[in-house]
Write an enzyme that holds these catalytic residues in place. Sequence first.
Site, mmCIF file in Angstrom:
data_model
loop_
_atom_site.group_PDB
_atom_site.id
_atom_site.type_symbol
_atom_site.label_atom_id
_atom_site.label_comp_id
_atom_site.label_asym_id
_atom_site.label_seq_id
_atom_site.Cartn_x
_atom_site.Cartn_y
_atom_site.Cartn_z
ATOM 1 C CD GLU A 1 -3.087 -0.404 0.097
ATOM 2 O OE1 GLU A 1 -3.294 -0.020 -1.078
ATOM 3 O OE2 GLU A 1 -3.498 -1.479 0.536
ATOM 4 C CG HIS A 2 -0.127 4.804 0.605
ATOM 5 N ND1 HIS A 2 -0.628 5.969 0.077
ATOM 6 C CD2 HIS A 2 -1.100 4.310 1.407
ATOM 7 C CE1 HIS A 2 -1.849 6.178 0.549
ATOM 8 N NE2 HIS A 2 -2.153 5.182 1.358
ATOM 9 C CB THR A 3 4.556 0.333 -2.569
ATOM 10 O OG1 THR A 3 3.458 -0.469 -3.021
ATOM 11 C CG2 THR A 3 4.837 0.017 -1.110
ATOM 12 C CG ASP A 4 0.515 2.963 -6.294
ATOM 13 O OD1 ASP A 4 0.786 3.604 -5.241
ATOM 14 O OD2 ASP A 4 -0.586 3.027 -6.861
ATOM 15 N N GLY B 1 -12.719 1.634 -1.293
ATOM 16 C CA GLY B 1 -11.313 1.358 -1.540
ATOM 17 C C GLY B 1 -11.085 0.198 -2.480
ATOM 18 C CB SER C 1 -9.867 0.272 -7.737
ATOM 19 O OG SER C 1 -8.742 0.437 -6.936
ATOM 20 C CB SER C 2 -15.657 2.374 -7.954
ATOM 21 O OG SER C 2 -15.382 3.547 -7.199
ATOM 22 C CG ASP D 1 -5.934 1.565 -7.420
ATOM 23 O OD1 ASP D 1 -5.266 0.744 -6.761
ATOM 24 O OD2 ASP D 1 -6.468 2.569 -6.908
#
Length: 389
Positions: A38-41, A130, A132-133, A179
């Site tokens: 998470e929050h790595t992309d 959370g 990713s709609s 995402d």
Amino acid sequence: MTPLEVLSRRTIQAFRRAYGREPTTVAFAPGRVNLIGEHTDYNDGFAMPCALECGTLVALAPRDDHLIVAQAVDLGGEKCEFSVNTPIVPMPAGHWQNHLRGVAAGLLQFGLPVAGANLAISGDVPQGAGLSSSASLGVALGLGFTALAGEQTSDRRTLAQVAQWSEHHFVGCACGLMDQIASAFGQQDSALLLDCRALTVEPVYFPADASILIVQSGVVRELADSAYNERRAQCASAASHYEVSALRDLDPQLLEAKRFELDDKVYRRARHVVTENVRTVDAARAIAQGDLVALGNAMRASHHSLKNDFEVSVPAVDALVDCLNLVIGSEGGARMTGGGFGGCVVAALPIDKIETVERALGAFWQAKGMPPQLSIVARPSAGARLLSV
């Protein structure tokens, strides 16, 4: 009838009512859940998402002019109309049209074709959870527009980048690419080890005797309005301090050796990213070996880091994670998933523990005085694709 068949029927029927004809192209892109990473992309690191069965469906047919005319089926049939022959500009912040306008503008920016079209858009990804709609919508629109224009592109990375460009320039969220890549490249029964720098995807088969459980926390999050962009800026500040192009390039030893004169909060943001990259690679190895104990340990450590170092969890999510981890025990684990500040919790656990966990969840919501929140038992699903009309 499968959920996708239900969604397809609803969207195509709405298209017929709106335009008095059949669509010629139907595109679907799934939502995703991120197992870990998470929050790595946006830090060029590693993530491990998987596509879900739910998603967004777009039905299209060509027009003889340069207008895009679209109906949002899930918003009471609200319509929008704009031309692709003149500069495409955003609507006020928060308007659903910005997703559509942004993808159309992004395709043109990337040199891909966009022609006049009628559209009907509908989806079944829970909003604000959370899952990713937004990415699902962007990828489905990109795939639908390019297919309608006769561009049978196999370059799903470009479609993902278009959807990301739309988020940055029209929606107002400085998101990474994880995402959109997950939605575009999802594979049935496999999580995806994503290298966010090289944009390579390595399928990792998810154990046949294990399940993914996704539980809404009851706290709806608004990613574009949250502190997401602040966290991204803090990561960039840390990378600058350590003189690396991205936190992907920072190892634990250098992190500690050069933390002097660095704001403690920024240091903790960097520590989360550095340790999360290690956890994600370790978790991929654990999944490939069918080791739910090691996977669970990585997921628990990820949540602790997101809560304390990255500070993107909230008390309601923490309580739900604690409940799940207590019931699951050592045979798996749970963590928050998504950008944070609400949304969903994801857990990996043996199939034969699902009923026990669901009973515990019933008691949890009762103790909180809340109605039971949505829970989804899932396996990794296939990615974006065109459907038969």
